[in-house]
Design an enzyme around this catalytic site. Structure first.
Site, PDB file in Angstrom:
ATOM      1  N   ASN A 381     -17.480  -3.715  15.378  1.00  0.00           N
ATOM      2  CA  ASN A 381     -16.912  -4.923  15.961  1.00  0.00           C
ATOM      3  C   ASN A 381     -15.425  -5.035  15.657  1.00  0.00           C
ATOM      4  OD1 ASN A 381     -16.348  -7.647  16.794  1.00  0.00           O
ATOM      5  ND2 ASN A 381     -18.526  -8.062  16.689  1.00  0.00           N
ATOM      6  N   ASP A 382     -15.094  -5.284  14.405  1.00  0.00           N
ATOM      7  CA  ASP A 382     -13.698  -5.530  14.054  1.00  0.00           C
ATOM      8  C   ASP A 382     -12.800  -4.327  14.334  1.00  0.00           C
ATOM      9  OD1 ASP A 382     -14.436  -8.072  13.112  1.00  0.00           O
ATOM     10  OD2 ASP A 382     -15.009  -7.233  11.176  1.00  0.00           O
ATOM     11  N   VAL A 383     -13.334  -3.101  14.194  1.00  0.00           N
ATOM     12  CA  VAL A 383     -12.506  -1.900  14.334  1.00  0.00           C
ATOM     13  C   VAL A 383     -12.182  -1.579  15.788  1.00  0.00           C
ATOM     14  CG1 VAL A 383     -13.346  -0.936  12.174  1.00  0.00           C
ATOM     15  CG2 VAL A 383     -14.496  -0.341  14.314  1.00  0.00           C
TER      16      VAL A 383
END
Length: 455
Positions: A381-383
């Site tokens: 998600n964040d990456v």
């Protein structure tokens, strides 16, 4: 005078620790390095017990057996997704052990030298900080408490005040030699460790664990001076140095300074600008995605924590093998901070026998990502969040990401629309190129494998 055989045994153990770190620096030799390090530690414990134990030998042996009875089953049964929590907890126990040993030694030693006192105070203070801070990181990763930054009223000033108090008490111990004040130093260190970690949240928690690991190494090295044990000095220095280097590398991977990671929550941010991204989500079926993959020329798989939770690495590998058998180029994009610890994705994919040469880093992927036909995001998600690149108000702004929104098509596999570990909404979910495939990653990949076979 330490006997020659003991010195030689400690030298052999120290060499094992150095070789272990060397082996752990590459996936090919990581397992061997781990075994060499464990052998070195076993040798050190046996030699220390045989040579150094003069009192309470039976009780100490009993505690060693009890520790092994707890540690071995815990390490063998823990799931890969929970390894970071276990590392945090074990690291905290190491800091606590060093602090307790220093407290005990200070009360019983006849050494009144300044150097001994300084080493003792540092061991107690740093060990206490490492213990309480590691417990908080465990609670955050285990989601027993919120993973978001926790800001107490006046937290910045409370933290500074506690640090000043701890240092003042440490100086007082050096001036008076009071054992009572040394206990107060330990209590102040415990409070400081909690206040140190509470403001750290989301994807920054593993960096805090790495830094606390370095703290524990320093505490162990200082306790080596307290106990006049050369091997403790060597081992603690190795842990402290490697933990510091790892912390620095992880901060670089996040694209932020260590100070910003640890204390950024106290810095006011600009108000978030309302995004003009279309908030419509396009959800697809397994059959839709199978057709997309079946007619692609190149596929990039970006794994994340969701793949680890679902234990979907073998299903992902089987799908990749099927695509490769049809002449489709498949590679894996591995972000330095994907998952909950460095190397998390590498270990998972190695379990599924994914060739190491198929694992690609950011600098290898992003320059040519525009030519990739399909990016399959599995639980990450964040990456892959474009906000880290485009939104200065985002908490993860500045973190290098895979620019998957520049690929021709994106398939995003998630259980729900819930944000990732950093607690930040991902605009990639609403991108017109993105097809959402909701569900458990392992189940979805298994169904996708069957559907691709029909294409």
């Amino acid at each position: 005078m330490t006997p020659t055989w003991v010195q030689l045994a400690y030298l052999a153990a120290a060499l094992c620790f150095v070789l272990a770190l060397k082996g752990l620096s590459t996936p090919r030799y990581a397992r061997a390095g781990n075994l060499v390090g464990a052998a070195g530690m076993a040798l050190a414990v046996v030699v220390a017990y045989v040579h150094g134990v003069q009192h309470n030998g039976i009780l100490i042996a009993l505690m060693i057996v009890l520790g092994a009875a707890v540690g071995v089953p815990a390490a063998r049964s823990v799931r890969m997704t929970a390894v970071p929590q276990m590392v945090a907890l074990f690291n905290g126990v190491g800091g606590a052990a060093a602090a307790l040993v220093a407290l005990t030694e200070y009360g019983e030693s006849t050494d009144t030298g300044v150097f001994f006192a300084v080493a003792t105070v540092l061991t107690v203070l740093i060990g206490a900080v490492s213990f309480s801070g590691s417990v908080v990181t465990f609670l955050k990763l285990q989601e027993i408490m919120t993973t978001r930054p926790v800001l107490l009223p006046g937290g910045r000033y409370v933290g500074i005040g506690t640090a000043v108090l701890a240092l003042a008490l440490a100086v007082a111990v050096l001036a008076t030699g009071s054992g009572t004040l040394l206990v107060l130093v330990a209590l102040a260190g415990l409070a400081l460790g909690v206040l140190f970690v509470l403001p750290v949240g989301g994807a920054d928690v593993p960096i805090a664990i790495s830094l606390l690991n370095a703290f524990t190494g320093l505490a162990v090295a200082a306790s080596g001076y307290v106990l006049a044990n050369t091997l403790l000095i060597v081992a603690g220095t190795l842990v402290g140095a490697s933990g510091t280097i790892l912390t620095r590398l992880m901060a670089q991977a996040m694209g932020r300074s260590l100070a910003n990671i640890l204390f950024g929550a106290f810095t006011p941010r600009a108000a978030a600008v309302q995004s003009d991204v279309d908030r419509t989500v396009r959800s697809g079926t397994v059959e839709d995605v199978a057709i997309l993959l079946g007619y692609a020329h190149s596929v990039l798989v970006v794994p994340g924590y969701g793949l680890a939770v679902a234990q979907a690495q073998h299903a992902a590998r089987e799908l990749a093998q099927l695509l490769e058998s049809r002449g489709i180029a498949v590679s894996y994009g591995i972000h330095p901070v994907a998952g909950r610890m460095p190397g998390h994705m590498n270990v998972l994919l190695a379990e599924a026998d994914v060739p190491y040469e198929h694992l690609k880093e950011l600098d290898d992927v992003n320059p040519g990502i525009g030519s990739v036909d399909v990016v399959l995001v599995v639980g990450a998600n964040d990456v892959v969040n474009p906000g880290a690149r485009d939104e200065p108000s985002s908490p993860i702004y500045g973190m290098p990401i895979f620019d998957v929104d520049r690929a021709k098509a994106v398939v995003f596999m998630k259980r729900s629309m819930r944000p990732g570990f950093a607690g930040v909404d991902n605009t990639l979910l609403y991108n017109a190129k993105t097809t959402m495939l909701f569900g458990d990653a392992k189940d979805s990949l298994t169904k996708l494998l069957a559907a691709v076979k029909q294409v």
